[in-house]
Scaffold this motif. Structure first.
Motif, short mmCIF file in Angstrom:
data_model
loop_
_atom_site.label_atom_id
_atom_site.label_comp_id
_atom_site.label_asym_id
_atom_site.label_seq_id
_atom_site.Cartn_x
_atom_site.Cartn_y
_atom_site.Cartn_z
N THR B 92 35.85 -10.69 35.79
CA THR B 92 34.83 -10.18 36.71
C THR B 92 33.43 -10.62 36.30
OG1 THR B 92 34.69 -8.16 35.43
CG2 THR B 92 36.15 -8.11 37.34
N GLY B 93 33.31 -11.11 35.08
CA GLY B 93 31.99 -11.49 34.58
C GLY B 93 31.12 -10.27 34.27
N ILE B 94 31.77 -9.10 34.17
CA ILE B 94 31.02 -7.88 33.88
C ILE B 94 31.11 -7.61 32.37
CG2 ILE B 94 30.84 -5.40 34.36
CD1 ILE B 94 32.47 -5.95 36.93
N PRO B 95 29.97 -7.47 31.71
CA PRO B 95 30.04 -7.20 30.27
C PRO B 95 30.78 -5.88 30.00
CG PRO B 95 27.74 -7.27 31.03
CD PRO B 95 28.60 -7.53 32.21
N LEU B 96 31.49 -5.84 28.90
CA LEU B 96 32.28 -4.64 28.59
C LEU B 96 31.41 -3.38 28.51
CD1 LEU B 96 34.89 -5.92 26.04
CD2 LEU B 96 35.38 -4.63 28.11
N SER B 97 30.16 -3.59 28.10
CA SER B 97 29.27 -2.43 27.99
C SER B 97 28.97 -1.82 29.36
CB SER B 97 27.97 -2.85 27.32
OG SER B 97 27.40 -3.93 28.03
N GLU B 98 29.20 -2.61 30.43
CA GLU B 98 28.90 -2.11 31.78
C GLU B 98 30.16 -1.56 32.46
OE1 GLU B 98 24.82 -4.01 32.36
OE2 GLU B 98 25.88 -2.32 33.24
N LEU B 99 31.33 -1.89 31.91
CA LEU B 99 32.58 -1.47 32.56
C LEU B 99 32.99 -0.08 32.09
CD1 LEU B 99 34.80 -4.67 32.41
CD2 LEU B 99 34.18 -3.43 34.46
N VAL B 100 33.57 0.67 33.03
CA VAL B 100 34.10 1.99 32.65
C VAL B 100 35.59 2.01 33.01
CG1 VAL B 100 33.97 4.48 33.01
CG2 VAL B 100 31.88 3.12 33.05
N PHE B 101 36.44 2.11 32.02
CA PHE B 101 37.88 2.23 32.26
C PHE B 101 38.24 3.70 32.13
CE2 PHE B 101 39.29 -2.12 32.30
CZ PHE B 101 38.25 -2.79 31.69
N LYS B 102 39.00 4.20 33.09
CA LYS B 102 39.41 5.60 33.00
C LYS B 102 40.79 5.73 32.38
CE LYS B 102 36.68 7.47 36.74
NZ LYS B 102 36.73 7.93 38.10
N LYS B 103 41.71 4.93 32.90
CA LYS B 103 43.03 4.95 32.27
C LYS B 103 43.73 3.62 32.47
CE LYS B 103 45.68 7.14 35.95
NZ LYS B 103 46.29 8.35 36.43
N ILE B 104 44.58 3.30 31.55
CA ILE B 104 45.40 2.09 31.66
C ILE B 104 46.83 2.56 31.55
CG2 ILE B 104 45.96 -0.16 30.66
CD1 ILE B 104 43.06 -0.27 29.60
N LYS B 105 47.59 2.27 32.61
CA LYS B 105 48.93 2.84 32.71
C LYS B 105 49.95 1.71 32.92
CE LYS B 105 51.35 6.01 35.81
NZ LYS B 105 51.21 6.72 37.07
N ALA B 106 51.02 1.74 32.17
CA ALA B 106 52.07 0.73 32.36
C ALA B 106 52.84 1.05 33.64
CB ALA B 106 53.02 0.75 31.17
N LEU B 107 53.11 0.03 34.45
CA LEU B 107 53.82 0.28 35.71
C LEU B 107 55.31 -0.04 35.55
CD1 LEU B 107 51.24 -1.24 38.20
CD2 LEU B 107 51.68 1.15 37.78
#
Lengths: 377, 107
Positions: B92-107
């Motif tokens: 996305t070209g978005i620096p990690l400091s700007e990204l907010v991840f809420k959850k990462i879930k295996a499908l």
């Protein structure tokens, strides 16, 4: 049995499409145009998903003697979906399913930027009238300024079906050219200081808000302007599929399979109407020029309102996001992001620009609904 | 000049005004909806003591010290989560400091 090999060969050739080019050589020009569009789509990647089927539709429609456009011909039936606004509406269903309205809900003032960026529609409408187009034709041409292909196609099919091919081609070509059209205007209209403005992070939008939004918009907008029903209704239904959390399969189908299938039919149907007799006219050149002006005025409208919002907010809003009010999603938002980062490498405008960008989709649908209401008869 | 007339200017002006009005009303409507939703959710949510708090998900590591948020990992190990966040940031070209991840879930 009387059979002459050379006689038969001669007859086949004299009755072939090659021989028919002599009757109307303009078909040959249209085939060359189709090849040029294929090159732009495949070689230059200008909106290839639509330009390639449109170009191939033009190619097919301009082969003489095929009868493909006549009663009983294949394209005659494909075109039914354009004539009755079926394809653009289904494409809007897909767009809705792909769109996250979160940034718009987080900053509702983005909607005003989406409204300002419809300036090109009304400016191009006036310019088209000035160039001698009839009011309904001018309205259809103006909608190119919304930078929204399906909306432009729907409006043209209702108001000026004979101008549909040049309008659709202009709309999609300029959407592909947004990274070239917008940046000079963005730099012209904003100062270095304004482009450097870093915007605050958007608030988190709850799932419930995202579910209520499409329902509320559909109720309000369609009740007020019923002519927007096919576009706004489908857009919001697609978005509801995406957000409600219980129709993931429908959302997936709307975003991918259905949208892709309809894109093929839409492209071919638009292309097949571009026959030499109606396309190779001075009107087409005028439409192409007006389309460009419409895009430019829409960008200017968004930027101007962006500047106003920048002043009113005490310099908290970067006016570059106004240019994303044209509804080419997400291309226009990406351009705002790139220009913002050029001025300030630490700048991050993408999510802020997505608000006006999706507002532009609603704005152009409303503007198109208004035009259809006024000139639809 | 062509088919330009005073009526045409009136149509254009009315058009842009209607688009503005429509979107302005939506602009006013959204905060009202948001407020109602928040109020309803506040009323609906029972007292915190009554709710058995789920086991807190493991916070993901901050890749290269750039990502400062917390993310819930569901059936995903920390290494995979870090890779996913780095890929999303790169794509996305978005620096990690700007990204907010809420959850990462295996499908």
């Amino acid at each position: 049995m009387d059979f002459s090999f050379f006689g038969t060969l001669g007859r086949i050739l004299s009755e072939s499409g090659f021989a028919a080019f002599a009757d109307d050589p303009r078909n040959l020009i249209m085939i060359l145009i189709a090849c040029l569009l294929l090159y732009l789509g495949i070689g230059k990647k200008f909106e290839p998903l639509l330009l390639v089927p449109i170009a191939f539709g033009i190619l097919m429609a301009n082969f003489p003697l095929t009868g493909i456009l006549d009663e009983g011909g294949l394209f005659k039936y494909f075109y039914f979906g354009v004539e009755h606004a079926i394809y653009p509406s289904i494409i809007f269903l897909g767009i809705g399913a792909m769109t996250d309205f979160g940034p718009l809900i987080a900053r509702p003032s983005s909607l005003l930027l989406g409204a300002a960026a419809q300036l090109g529609i009304f400016t191009a409408f006036l310019l088209a009238l000035g160039l001698g187009f009839l009011p309904a034709e001018a309205a259809a041409i103006g909608v190119i300024g919304g930078a929204d292909g399906p909306t432009a196609i729907l409006t043209a099919s209702k108001l000026a079906p004979h101008l549909l091919p040049p309008i659709a081609i202009a709309a999609y070509s300029y959407m592909a050219l947004i990274p070239m059209i917008q940046p000079p205007l963005m730099r012209l209209m904003t100062t270095e200081k304004e482009r450097k403005i870093k915007m605050e992070q958007l608030r988190t939008v709850s799932k419930t808000e995202k579910i209520i939004f499409p329902i509320a918009v559909a109720i309000f907008v369609i009740l007020l302007i019923p002519d927007t029903a096919p576009l706004i209704g489908m857009l919001m239904l697609g978005n509801l599929f995406r957000e409600c959390g219980v129709t993931d399969r429908l959302s997936d189908t709307a975003q991918n399979a259905l949208c892709n299938i309809v894109t093929i039919f839409l492209g071919l149907s638009v292309g097949c109407k571009a026959v030499a007799s109606t396309f190779l006219t001075f009107e087409t050149i005028k439409i192409i020029v007006l389309g460009l002006l419409a895009f430019m005025f829409s960008t200017l409208g968004g930027l101007l309102f962006g500047k106003i919002m920048c002043k009113l907010s005490g310099g908290k809003i970067n006016p570059l996001i106004g240019s994303a009010g044209v509804s080419a999603v997400p291309m226009a938002a990406r351009v705002a992001q790139i220009e913002g980062q050029k001025a300030n490498p630490a700048n991050f405008l993408l999510m802020h620009a997505m608000g006006p960008n999706v507002a532009g989709v609603i704005g152009s649908a409303v503007a198109a609904g208004f035009m259809i209401k006024v000139f639809g008869g | 000049m062509g088919n330009l007339s005073a009526g045409a200017f009136l149509v254009a002006l009315s058009g842009i005004v209607i688009v503005f009005l429509m979107l302005a009303v939506l602009c006013l409507m959204i905060p009202v909806i948001s407020k109602c939703v928040r109020m309803t959710q506040k009323e609906a949510s029972p007292a915190p003591a009554a709710v058995p708090t789920p086991a807190p998900a493991a916070p993901a590591p901050a890749p290269a010290g750039a990502y400062g948020g917390e993310v819930a990992l569901i059936d995903v190990d920390e290494k995979t989560a870090a890779c996913i966040m780095a890929i999303v940031s790169h794509e996305t070209g978005i620096p990690l400091s700007e990204l907010v991840f809420k959850k990462i879930k295996a499908l």
